[in-house]
Design a protein around this motif. Structure first.
Motif, PDB file in Angstrom:
ATOM      1  N   THR A  33       4.404  12.583   2.140  1.00 28.75           N
ATOM      2  CA  THR A  33       3.167  12.985   2.814  1.00 28.75           C
ATOM      3  C   THR A  33       2.164  13.541   1.805  1.00 28.75           C
ATOM      4  O   THR A  33       0.973  13.203   1.838  1.00 28.75           O
ATOM      5  CB  THR A  33       3.469  14.032   3.904  1.00 28.75           C
ATOM      6  N   ILE A  34       2.650  14.384   0.918  1.00 32.12           N
ATOM      7  CA  ILE A  34       1.776  14.964  -0.116  1.00 32.12           C
ATOM      8  C   ILE A  34       1.228  13.862  -1.015  1.00 32.12           C
ATOM      9  O   ILE A  34       0.019  13.800  -1.279  1.00 32.12           O
ATOM     10  CB  ILE A  34       2.556  16.006  -0.949  1.00 32.12           C
ATOM     11  N   SER A 114      15.022  -2.873   5.372  1.00 31.04           N
ATOM     12  CA  SER A 114      14.215  -4.012   5.813  1.00 31.04           C
ATOM     13  C   SER A 114      13.573  -3.783   7.174  1.00 31.04           C
ATOM     14  O   SER A 114      12.575  -4.426   7.503  1.00 31.04           O
ATOM     15  CB  SER A 114      15.062  -5.284   5.848  1.00 31.04           C
ATOM     16  N   GLN A 115      14.119  -2.856   7.970  1.00 31.11           N
ATOM     17  CA  GLN A 115      13.600  -2.620   9.318  1.00 31.11           C
ATOM     18  C   GLN A 115      12.726  -1.378   9.430  1.00 31.11           C
ATOM     19  O   GLN A 115      12.236  -1.079  10.513  1.00 31.11           O
ATOM     20  CB  GLN A 115      14.759  -2.534  10.311  1.00 31.11           C
ATOM     21  N   ARG A 116      12.507  -0.688   8.324  1.00 26.27           N
ATOM     22  CA  ARG A 116      11.688   0.527   8.369  1.00 26.27           C
ATOM     23  C   ARG A 116      10.243   0.193   8.726  1.00 26.27           C
ATOM     24  O   ARG A 116       9.741  -0.870   8.388  1.00 26.27           O
ATOM     25  CB  ARG A 116      11.683   1.226   7.002  1.00 26.27           C
ATOM     26  N   THR A 117       9.603   1.145   9.374  1.00 21.85           N
ATOM     27  CA  THR A 117       8.186   1.026   9.651  1.00 21.85           C
ATOM     28  C   THR A 117       7.473   2.196   8.985  1.00 21.85           C
ATOM     29  O   THR A 117       8.056   3.265   8.784  1.00 21.85           O
ATOM     30  CB  THR A 117       7.900   1.025  11.163  1.00 21.85           C
ATOM     31  N   VAL A 118       6.230   1.981   8.641  1.00 21.53           N
ATOM     32  CA  VAL A 118       5.439   3.011   7.977  1.00 21.53           C
ATOM     33  C   VAL A 118       5.052   4.078   8.993  1.00 21.53           C
ATOM     34  O   VAL A 118       4.501   3.766  10.044  1.00 21.53           O
ATOM     35  CB  VAL A 118       4.174   2.394   7.347  1.00 21.53           C
ATOM     36  N   PRO A 124       3.105   2.733   0.883  1.00 22.06           N
ATOM     37  CA  PRO A 124       3.859   1.501   0.632  1.00 22.06           C
ATOM     38  C   PRO A 124       5.362   1.786   0.707  1.00 22.06           C
ATOM     39  O   PRO A 124       5.850   2.721   0.077  1.00 22.06           O
ATOM     40  CB  PRO A 124       3.434   1.104  -0.784  1.00 22.06           C
ATOM     41  N   LEU A 125       6.068   0.990   1.489  1.00 26.12           N
ATOM     42  CA  LEU A 125       7.516   1.161   1.592  1.00 26.12           C
ATOM     43  C   LEU A 125       8.202   0.342   0.513  1.00 26.12           C
ATOM     44  O   LEU A 125       7.807  -0.797   0.242  1.00 26.12           O
ATOM     45  CB  LEU A 125       8.010   0.720   2.970  1.00 26.12           C
TER      46      LEU A 125
END
Length: 172
Positions: A33-34, A114-118, A124-125
């Motif tokens: 977050t920072i 692969s299934q993460r969402t922002v 950027p993931l």
């Protein structure tokens, strides 16, 4: 208390840190977050290097000096950064607990990545290759390891509470 929660991306750090903060009333301090706020400000771009951690150390110390419990959540891949978090606790005069979150099942870890969402706009993931290629120094001191592979949040949180003796926030 300063709870230093770290581990590779997609192991469950953020999920556990958020849930632990809700249970205990602790401040959840997330380095992602920072760092993304700094990028959005136009003062930097990914990768930022140490600046996000340096801001995090200052915020954590400020909150600890106010008598708050802080959960500092980041990848924390280097012994240098792990030592710096412990130094924050020493300066603030509080106990520190180091928790490394791992996912010991590579297939599950890859699926999570692969299934993460922002959840932070613009962040950027990392790809699975980014995660597996990332420099991550081994630990050279005692710390608590929480393996999230095939386990629910409640079980992982119970392990954290048991490991560090953290009280739950009284219900209102």
């Amino acid at each position: 208390m300063l709870i230093i929660m770290c581990g590779l991306p997609a192991t469950g750090k953020t999920t556990l840190a958020r849930a632990l903060a809700r249970q205990t009333g602790a401040v959840h301090l997330r380095i992602d977050t920072i760092e993304q706020a700094i990028v959005r400000s136009g003062l930097g771009q990914h990768p930022l290097g140490p600046v996000g951690y340096i801001v995090g150390y200052a915020l954590a110390e400020e909150h600890l000096r106010q008598g708050l419990t802080v959960i500092a959540e980041s990848v924390n891949p280097l012994a240098l950064t792990r030592d710096a978090w412990r130094d924050v606790a020493v300066r603030a005069g509080v106990a520190a607990a180091e928790i490394e979150v791992v996912c010991s099942d590579p297939a599950e870890h890859k699926r999570r990545a692969s299934q993460r969402t922002v959840d932070i706009p613009g962040l950027p993931l990392p790809t699975w290759a980014d995660i597996t290629d990332r420099a991550y120094e081994p630990w050279h001191r005692d710390h608590h390891v929480i393996d999230t592979a095939g386990r629910g949040i409640a079980d992982c949180l119970a392990d954290i509470h048991h490991a560090i003796g953290l009280p739950r926030r009284p219900r209102a």
